[in-house]
Design an enzyme around this catalytic site. Structure first.
Site, mmCIF file in Angstrom:
data_model
loop_
_atom_site.group_PDB
_atom_site.id
_atom_site.type_symbol
_atom_site.label_atom_id
_atom_site.label_comp_id
_atom_site.label_asym_id
_atom_site.label_seq_id
_atom_site.Cartn_x
_atom_site.Cartn_y
_atom_site.Cartn_z
ATOM 1 N N MET A 1 2.180 -7.877 2.756
ATOM 2 C CA MET A 1 1.306 -8.969 3.156
ATOM 3 C C MET A 1 2.110 -10.190 3.583
ATOM 4 S SD MET A 1 -1.325 -8.321 -0.006
ATOM 5 C CE MET A 1 -2.188 -9.883 0.092
ATOM 6 N N GLU B 1 6.484 -3.963 0.208
ATOM 7 C CA GLU B 1 5.491 -3.115 -0.450
ATOM 8 C C GLU B 1 4.317 -3.970 -0.911
ATOM 9 O OE1 GLU B 1 7.848 0.624 -2.455
ATOM 10 O OE2 GLU B 1 7.417 -1.094 -3.725
ATOM 11 N N CYS B 2 3.129 -3.615 -0.526
ATOM 12 C CA CYS B 2 1.898 -4.253 -0.974
ATOM 13 C C CYS B 2 1.979 -5.772 -0.783
ATOM 14 C CB CYS B 2 1.587 -3.867 -2.425
ATOM 15 S SG CYS B 2 -0.158 -4.093 -2.864
ATOM 16 N N GLY B 3 2.200 -6.549 -1.844
ATOM 17 C CA GLY B 3 2.313 -7.987 -1.679
ATOM 18 C C GLY B 3 3.424 -8.378 -0.729
ATOM 19 N N THR C 1 4.328 -1.161 3.645
ATOM 20 C CA THR C 1 3.315 -0.222 3.151
ATOM 21 C C THR C 1 2.466 -0.907 2.101
ATOM 22 O OG1 THR C 1 4.654 0.622 1.305
ATOM 23 C CG2 THR C 1 4.916 1.712 3.439
#
Length: 438
Positions: free
Chosen positions: A331, A326-328, A426
């Site tokens: 990435m 999720e998010c970080g 995501t």
């Protein structure tokens, strides 16, 4: 409900000071956070000694709301911290409402304490407070706490205005520059990163105790006809675990997980196995799922790129079993992350995503996602609700989209997530799956 006319008025300082002061007085204090914030609850827990939970009328359905509200059972008092201004929400109704702190207070029966920053004004602050009270006449108001008062004369003038407006003054906080919590680009730093959090919270409690009428606040809470959780509210209504054995990254780079999700996983008997990528720890080899929460990988990109055991363990797991970020975490699963100085750091390469923190762009808001591919715990076609908050820019996203994603008003957003093999990611943080309607 500790709220304010706007962000930046000092409500977090008031919240933490109240939690600790009341706990020091022997009360069992249950904290809550209105809205999609994953940083404040950790501060609440440090101040009160009890886990803090989010309540969100846009993202949560009635059963989840009731299950989280039932966490208040056994507490002597509930203190909730609002988000942004008291009435701030979105324009399009969600599962129950528009996501404002006023809705949370109204639903739970919690009277509002409005923290008013009176710097730069005196009697005029009363017009602001009066407007907030009059905007929703059915919303219970306990009174105001005047913050950043410059002098005894300033206090006297502000009090005169509040008396004229019929607004009880529950406290007056003198202006003090040392009460600000450290911040970075997503708001407050994480609780685990505060250089001396215990001393800071103790200082807030002493400050509140000296300048706020705690007895009046307790009386206002006791007089409120708080909403009772429905009889069917139970742990089974919390989100179920996406696997039986879940290896979850947990350190300064990956820590943004909503407390109700972890509690739901534990309540259903899942084994949650923390590991630290920053300490170069690999996820448990016996885990059914690896979950990388959001956080601040952009601040630790060099260390993550050099964490060979973590990266190798992640890649081995992804060959046969699911990995989600999720998010970080998303990435970190990508091909590369470019930091604020323009330096490219190679990430896990399990997705083709390339993100840049050098080219910063603000992404903020609720998200509704309809899955085009399975995500651990959810099948194709499932509708999920969450929230996105980051500054990173996507430079490359070559993989298949995970979902059709829209904002709170139904407008499509380009951050669709990605899927490749057993790996999904995501940019939004999952809050809940949509509940079926009768």
């Amino acid at each position: 409900m500790i709220s304010a006319p706007a962000s930046g008025t000092g409500k977090t300082t008031v919240m933490l000071g109240l939690l600790r002061a009341l706990a020091e007085d022997g009360m069992a204090v249950q904290p809550f956070k209105s809205g999609p914030d994953y940083i404040d609850p950790a501060f609440h827990r440090a101040a009160s000694g009890r886990a803090s939970y989010n309540l969100d009328g846009w993202a949560m359905g009635p059963r989840l709301w009731q299950a989280i509200g039932a966490r208040a059972a056994g507490a002597d008092i509930c203190i909730a911290e609002g988000s942004m201004g008291l009435y701030d929400g979105v324009a399009t109704r969600g599962q129950q409402g528009f996501g404002s702190s006023a809705e949370t207070a109204q639903s739970m029966g919690w009277p509002v304490i409005l923290v008013v920053d009176v710097s730069g004004q005196a009697q005029s602050a009363a017009a602001t407070a009066l407007g907030f009270r009059s905007y929703a006449p059915d919303l219970p108001f306990a009174g105001v706490i005047l913050n950043r008062v410059a002098s005894p004369r300033h206090e006297r003038l502000a009090r005169l205005g509040m008396e004229r407006a019929g607004m009880p003054v529950l406290g007056v906080l003198p202006r003090r520059g040392d009460l600000a919590l450290p911040e970075r680009h997503l708001g407050l730093i994480q609780a685990v990163e505060h250089p001396d959090l215990e001393a800071a919270i103790a200082g807030y409690a002493g400050f509140l105790r000296a300048h706020v009428d705690l007895d009046a606040i307790r009386a206002a809470a006791q007089a409120a006809p708080a909403a009772q959780p429905a009889p069917m509210a139970q742990a089974a209504d919390l989100p179920p675990p996406p696997a039986q054995r879940i290896a979850i990254a947990r350190d300064a780079a990956f820590s943004f997980t909503y407390p109700h999700l972890l509690e739901g996983w534990h309540a259903a008997g899942a084994e949650v196995l923390p590991f630290s990528p920053l300490a170069d720890e690999a996820p448990d080899a016996s885990a059914d799922l690896v979950w990388l929460p959001g956080g601040y990988p952009e601040l630790h990109a060099g260390r993550l790129a050099a964490s060979e055991r973590f990266m190798d363990g992640l890649r081995r797991h992804a060959q046969t079993r699911p990995v989600h970020g999720e998010c970080g975490g998303y990435m970190a699963l990508g091909a590369a992350l470019i930091d604020k100085d323009g330096v490219r750091h190679e990430m896990a390469g399990l997705l083709g995503l390339v993100t840049s923190y050098e080219k910063r762009k603000f992404h903020l808001g609720y998200r509704r996602a309809v899955l085009a591919a399975p995500l651990p715990g959810h099948g194709v076609g499932a509708a999920l609700r969450g929230h996105e908050f980051h500054y990173s820019t996507i430079l490359e996203q070559p993989d298949a989209p995970l979902a059709r994603v829209a904002d709170a008003d139904g407008n499509p957003v380009p951050e669709t997530g990605s899927v490749r093999g057993h790996v999904t990611g995501t940019f939004f943080h999952l809050i809940s799956a949509e509940e079926a309607t009768a």
